[in-house]
Structures are given as C-alpha cells and as structure tokens.
Design a protein around this motif. Structure first.
Motif, mmCIF file in Angstrom:
data_model
loop_
_atom_site.group_PDB
_atom_site.id
_atom_site.type_symbol
_atom_site.label_atom_id
_atom_site.label_comp_id
_atom_site.label_asym_id
_atom_site.label_seq_id
_atom_site.Cartn_x
_atom_site.Cartn_y
_atom_site.Cartn_z
ATOM 1 N N TRP A 202 0.891 -1.404 0.205
ATOM 2 C CA TRP A 202 -0.109 -0.077 0.022
ATOM 3 C C TRP A 202 0.890 1.233 -0.202
ATOM 4 O O TRP A 202 0.578 2.041 -0.729
ATOM 5 C CB TRP A 202 -0.983 -0.113 0.988
ATOM 6 N N ARG A 203 1.846 1.258 0.996
ATOM 7 C CA ARG A 203 2.651 2.390 0.880
ATOM 8 C C ARG A 203 3.537 2.500 -0.450
ATOM 9 O O ARG A 203 3.815 3.619 -1.068
ATOM 10 C CB ARG A 203 3.977 2.127 1.834
ATOM 11 N N PHE A 204 3.999 1.267 -1.004
ATOM 12 C CA PHE A 204 4.647 1.580 -2.180
ATOM 13 C C PHE A 204 3.846 2.175 -3.418
ATOM 14 O O PHE A 204 4.217 2.995 -4.235
ATOM 15 C CB PHE A 204 5.160 0.114 -2.439
ATOM 16 N N ARG A 205 2.544 1.633 -3.590
ATOM 17 C CA ARG A 205 1.710 2.058 -4.459
ATOM 18 C C ARG A 205 1.368 3.747 -4.236
ATOM 19 O O ARG A 205 1.152 4.282 -5.229
ATOM 20 C CB ARG A 205 0.408 1.429 -4.667
ATOM 21 N N HIS A 206 1.412 4.006 -2.949
ATOM 22 C CA HIS A 206 1.059 5.384 -2.556
ATOM 23 C C HIS A 206 2.383 6.240 -3.185
ATOM 24 O O HIS A 206 2.110 7.153 -3.982
ATOM 25 C CB HIS A 206 1.097 5.757 -1.162
ATOM 26 N N VAL A 207 3.512 5.866 -3.075
ATOM 27 C CA VAL A 207 4.843 6.516 -3.649
ATOM 28 C C VAL A 207 4.814 6.471 -5.070
ATOM 29 O O VAL A 207 4.831 7.666 -5.746
ATOM 30 C CB VAL A 207 5.908 5.815 -3.253
ATOM 31 N N THR A 208 4.345 5.513 -5.802
ATOM 32 C CA THR A 208 4.347 5.604 -7.300
ATOM 33 C C THR A 208 3.291 6.346 -7.823
ATOM 34 O O THR A 208 3.450 6.867 -8.858
ATOM 35 C CB THR A 208 4.197 3.983 -7.709
ATOM 36 N N THR A 209 2.243 6.164 -7.132
ATOM 37 C CA THR A 209 0.820 7.392 -7.596
ATOM 38 C C THR A 209 1.386 8.706 -7.451
ATOM 39 O O THR A 209 1.131 9.555 -8.245
ATOM 40 C CB THR A 209 -0.552 6.908 -6.978
#
Length: 277
Positions: free
Chosen positions: A231-238
């Motif tokens: 979830w954190r990683f997808r936050h970063v990429t988004t």
C-alpha cells in the motif's frame, strides 16, 4: 410513479413508517460530504478516493483493536479472522490507487491550490494505524494538538503496546525466554529488534506443530505487513506519477518522505528469521 405490479414479488415499496436502505446507511449525510473546493471536474475523484480510504481505515482500526485485545487474552482464533480481514482491506486499498492514478498532472494541478495545507499526512486514522502497528514517534502527535478529541486517543495509542508488542508479550507468557526489555518498556518509543524475540520466533518456526497457533499468528502478521508495504509503495508511485518530486501540500518532501516510509519495518524479527532458518 411505478406500478407496484412491476416490482419483484414481495419487494417492499412503502417506507413512510419503516427504515429504508438509505435511512440505515445515512446516505443523505454520506453523499453530501463531497464538497469540492474548486469547480474542476476531477476534484470529486480526489475527494471520494480519500474519503473511501478513511472509511476502510475505520474498519481496519476496528478489527486491529479487537485482534490486539484477543491476543492479550490469549484467544487467538478470533484474532486470526480479524487480521485476515485487515489484510483484505489493505489489498482493496492497494487496488484503489489504480483509480487515483488516472488523475494526470495537469488535472491535479488545476485544483491542487484548493487543498491549502491539507494532506493525508494529517489523517488521524492513518496515524492510529501506524501506532497500532508499532511505528511510534511522539512528534507525529503535533498536527492534532488543536483537536483534543483526536489528540487524546492518539496519545493513548502511542503510549500503549502495539499489536506486535502484544504478540511478543504472548511469547513470554507462553514460557519463551524473552528479555524483560521486550515485554515491559516505554511503549511510546519505536520498537527495536531484540535477539531474544528473534530466538523465540525462530523456535516457533522451527517447531510449528508444537506452537501452531503462534506460528499462524506470525504468518498473519507477516501477511499484514506485506500488504501494508505494498500500500505504501503504490502510494509512492501514484504520487510520483501525478506530482513528480514536488513538495507535498502538507509540507513534507513528498515522494522522498513516502519512500522513507516504504523502508520502515514493523515486525523485523519475523522477516529476519526467514534468512536465519
């Protein structure tokens, strides 16, 4: 007015004296809560994305708090179901980034100034999740000092054992040789990996049949952290996709801050033992 004969047989149609679906869910209130601060078409997506996330986090906190209580009571079977549910919630939140990623830089820039200094960094529910998982830092209370009704419960969470602390305390109650510092410490401080905790969890994994419920608890926690990291990683990429490396509206470095959060390890011994076994 539709002819009642066109309704499915037995369907209720008169709600003058009964509670309807909309009444039960308070839909008038819920659907009136989307109030864009600009006239831009795409701001509604941004608002709904974050409001829906807050609703799912509310459920996650409900389940995690109950799971922690069951661990304290050494009643692990209900905790397993609750932790599994939270993992599913996190997976749902991971997929939700796909929707927000349809927001282009031009579209977001058209209403970004309307956000002022507001930011997800200021989400008290997100901070509650972090504290429950054990990512503790007292300075993170400061954005909530103006709201005593939020500050008080957050401070209590900061100063209470996390769900991982309670799992480690359970190891000690089960007779594992866990250092005193791991089971009775200043809970407001960040968790520091402990050799005795590592040995205890390694013993569980080396003898899963003898410690099956502890083994299952450990795997449920690993599942949860796995989803939380994603979830954190997808936050970063988004965020990088939409605003690049601009500073966040809440004043953080934006992508840089979020990347640091991806590297935070919540349950370190449960990950380290995979190399040690």
């Amino acid at each position: 007015m539709a002819n009642e004969r066109d309704l499915p047989e037995g369907a209720h149609a008169d709600f003058r004296d009964d509670m309807s679906y909309g009444d039960y869910l308070h839909l008038d209130l819920l659907l009136a809560a989307q109030q864009p601060a600009s006239s831009e078409h795409n701001e509604l997506l941004f608002i709904i994305q974050h409001q829906a996330t807050e609703l799912w986090m509310k459920l996650a906190l409900h389940e995690l708090t109950a799971a922690r209580n069951h661990i304290i009571a050494d009643d692990l079977q209900p905790a397993f179901k609750m932790l599994s549910r939270v993992s599913r919630i996190m997976n749902n939140l991971i997929q939700a980034w796909d929707i927000l990623s349809t927001l282009t830089p031009s579209e977001y820039s058209s209403f970004r100034e309307s956000l002022g200094k507001s930011s997800g960094f200021q989400s008290h529910q997100n901070r509650s999740l972090e504290f429950l998982f054990g990512n503790k830092k007292r300075a993170m209370l400061s954005p909530f000092e103006h709201r005593p009704e939020l500050y008080g419960p957050l401070k209590a969470l900061l100063e209470s054992p996390s769900i991982y602390d309670e799992a480690n305390r359970l190891l000690a109650r089960r007779g594992m040789a866990v250092d005193h510092v791991a089971v009775d410490r200043d809970w407001a401080l960040p968790y520091v990996a402990n050799d005795s905790v590592a040995r205890a969890w390694s013993n569980v994994y080396a003898n899963p049949k003898a410690h099956w419920d502890l083994y299952e608890l450990a795997e449920k926690l690993v599942d949860l952290e796995d989803y939380f990291r994603q979830w954190r990683f997808r936050h970063v990429t988004t965020v990088e996709r939409v605003i690049g490396f601009k500073r966040g509206t809440g004043g953080t470095s934006g992508v840089g801050y979020l990347r640091d959060m991806v590297g935070v390890r919540l349950f370190p011994e449960l990950w380290d033992l995979r190399t040690a076994l």
